[in-house]
Design a protein around this motif. Structure first.
Motif, PDB file in Angstrom:
ATOM      1  N   ARG A 159      -4.276   4.297   2.062  1.00 30.22           N
ATOM      2  CA  ARG A 159      -3.724   3.343   1.100  1.00 30.22           C
ATOM      3  C   ARG A 159      -2.334   3.786   0.633  1.00 30.22           C
ATOM      4  N   GLU A 160      -2.173   5.063   0.325  1.00 28.56           N
ATOM      5  CA  GLU A 160      -0.879   5.585  -0.127  1.00 28.56           C
ATOM      6  C   GLU A 160       0.160   5.552   0.992  1.00 28.56           C
ATOM      7  N   ARG A 163       1.295   1.961   1.274  1.00 27.37           N
ATOM      8  CA  ARG A 163       2.187   1.628   0.155  1.00 27.37           C
ATOM      9  C   ARG A 163       3.580   2.190   0.400  1.00 27.37           C
ATOM     10  N   SER A 167       7.115   0.091   1.191  1.00 35.68           N
ATOM     11  CA  SER A 167       8.329   0.334   0.394  1.00 35.68           C
ATOM     12  C   SER A 167       9.484   0.778   1.282  1.00 35.68           C
TER      13      SER A 167
END
Length: 192
Positions: A159-160, A163, A167
């Motif tokens: 998930r990180e 993300r 970005s």
């Protein structure tokens, strides 16, 4: 303030709450440069002292494409014209067919390649407001590593990573659009 790789490492370490090796951050930032830097036109200037004997002069560091060249003597006399002496770029040098007729200073406006980082204190070539692109890239690489999967678990690390990846790609598009708009691919024969 010029952003260094040390600043980027600090920002990444603050988020992941772990210590990174300098070599790892340098490698990730170089990979980021390779990913988004190919199409960027970063402007730079240099001067070469011409004389009546030499046919070749070393290229400015990181020269990608020459945009405009003019003589300092013309500029001092209020003349705005490009340098028309025939030249060729070869093997890290600018070669002229004939030596220039008198000593003068040749001003070169060019686009340069992004710096290849070798030290943690190296400064990025982009404007400071675009420095998070390196942070996002480093976070993306860290969360994809086995160390992050072990520390946070597969689901959280994935998930990180997603993300940070989203970005990064969003900022990459912004950086490329900004530099493409600011410094277009075609040559405009005027001074910056």
């Amino acid at each position: 303030m010029a952003t260094t790789l040390e600043n980027i490492r600090f920002t990444v370490e603050r988020e992941i709450r772990a210590t990174l090796e300098n070599e790892q951050v340098i490698a990730w930032c170089n990979f980021a440069n390779m990913d988004f830097g190919v199409g960027l036109n970063i402007p730079a200037t240099a001067t070469i002292s011409l004389n009546e004997t030499d046919l070749s002069y070393p290229e400015p560091t990181g020269l990608k494409e020459i945009v405009y060249m003019y003589l300092q003597s013309d500029f001092d006399n209020g003349i705005n014209r490009p340098f028309k002496w025939p030249y060729r770029r070869f093997n890290g040098a600018i070669w002229f067919e004939l030596p220039y007729r008198e000593p003068d200073t040749l001003n070169i406006q060019y686009y340069k390649d992004l710096t290849h980082f070798t030290d943690i204190t190296d400064t990025i070539d982009l404007e400071d407001r675009f420095s998070p692109i390196y942070t996002f890239y480093c976070l993306m690489k860290y969360y994809a590593s086995p160390e992050a999967k072990e520390r946070f678990g597969d689901a959280v690390a994935r998930r990180e990573q997603e993300r940070a990846e989203a970005s990064y790609y969003h900022m990459r598009d912004q950086v490329q659009s900004y530099y493409e708009f600011k410094n277009p691919q075609y040559v405009i024969e005027e001074r910056w």
